[in-house]
Design a protein around this motif. Structure first.
Motif: not given
Length: 310
Positions: A164-193
């Motif tokens: 677990t890690q609590e990440v502060s957004t005050r100054f922006g997280p480190a590059d590796r911790l920047q969140p990426v969002r995959l919308r439902a179905g973005a990969l095809g075949d209904g994935l992610p659900q």
């Protein structure tokens, strides 16, 4: 401080009545239909940042509605919360509301709870990520040492540790911790659900390759999650198993922890050392890794573009 959780959609309940007095212990909510589905994003605000929803306190949709204390069980093992604007309107917050098949058109809710105690209540970001287990999908933060999780080939492997890690957004997280969002179905075949949020360097198994989430960003169905949606901090979780494995997150093949990132970077490192006394090295699975978009094979890049929202 309040923590924000992004929600992907909501649908209004019609024919709402109550077994017992509304908001009383032991009472439940009945509904007779669903209408006005809306799959635009909104925000659930956990006002006291305790990872639970408090009736009459925690809010949705810019504070215009508060949690009622009632949740409705979906067919995926998740409890979806009901919010009210106090004017007789009740909204069920779920992912992808316009195509929802998670809840029945009519039924009876779970009984009133002034504060949700079940961590499978839908909050979506981070704590809501569902991991496949032999007993069904479970939220990542509910897993503990020894709990079995499923691999895509049906094997059951035990959890060694949940980082677990609590990440502060005050100054922006480190590059590796920047969140990426995959919308439902973005990969095809209904994935992610459901919408799946990963840190930038967390890889999914696609076409026999480990592809970092950051390499998948297409500016549409897969994109950087705006920090403005996350409040002042957000939590990330990572599952370690005895070996580097592929497990299922929102039914999507995803890697377990690999020590490219030092264990010391996590908040519960001291607990890990107290338990195991050492930091063993992990051998990465013999698969090619794609760490940037320019390395994506053209066929995969084209497929991702083809899955963009209309």
């Amino acid at each position: 401080m309040p923590t924000n959780y992004e929600a992907q959609g909501n649908v209004l309940l019609s024919g709402v009545t109550f077994n017992g007095t509304e908001g009383a212990p032991g009472s439940s909510l009945n509904w007779g239909g669903l209408f006005s589905a809306d799959d635009t994003s909104g925000t659930i605000v956990d006002q006291d940042d305790d990872g639970r929803l408090d009736a009459g306190v925690d809010t949705f949709a810019s504070g215009g509605a508060t949690f009622t204390g009632y949740t409705i069980s979906g067919g995926d093992g998740v409890e979806y919360p009901v919010f009210t604007d106090g004017g007789g309107n009740y909204a069920l917050v779920i992912p992808d509301a316009t195509t929802q098949t998670l809840v029945a058109n009519s039924g009876t809710s779970n009984t009133f709870q002034s504060e949700t105690s079940d961590s499978n209540v839908y909050l979506c970001f981070g704590k809501g990520t569902l991991i496949s287990t032999p007993e069904g999908a479970r939220a990542v933060e509910t897993l503990s040492m020894g709990d079995p999780v499923l691999t895509p080939d049906g094997r059951s492997v035990p959890v060694k540790w949940v980082w677990t890690q609590e990440v502060s957004t005050r100054f922006g997280p480190a590059d590796r911790l920047q969140p990426v969002r995959l919308r439902a179905g973005a990969l095809g075949d209904g994935l992610p659900q459901r919408d799946l949020v990963l840190t930038a360097d967390h890889a999914l198994l696609i076409d026999g390759m480990l592809v970092n989430a950051s390499a998948l960003v297409n500016g549409d169905t897969i994109d950087w999650l705006p920090l403005s949606e996350l409040g002042e901090s957000f939590a990330v979780y990572h599952i370690e198993t005895e070996d580097h494995e592929i497990i299922l997150a929102e039914a999507t093949p995803s890697e377990t922890y690999i020590d490219h990132v030092g264990r010391r970077s996590f908040d519960n490192y001291a607990d890990y050392i107290a338990q195991f006394g050492e930091e063993p090295a992990l051998a990465e699975m013999p698969m090619p890794r794609v760490s940037s978009r320019r390395l994506l094979p053209p066929a995969l890049k084209a497929r991702l573009a083809g899955n963009r929202a209309a």
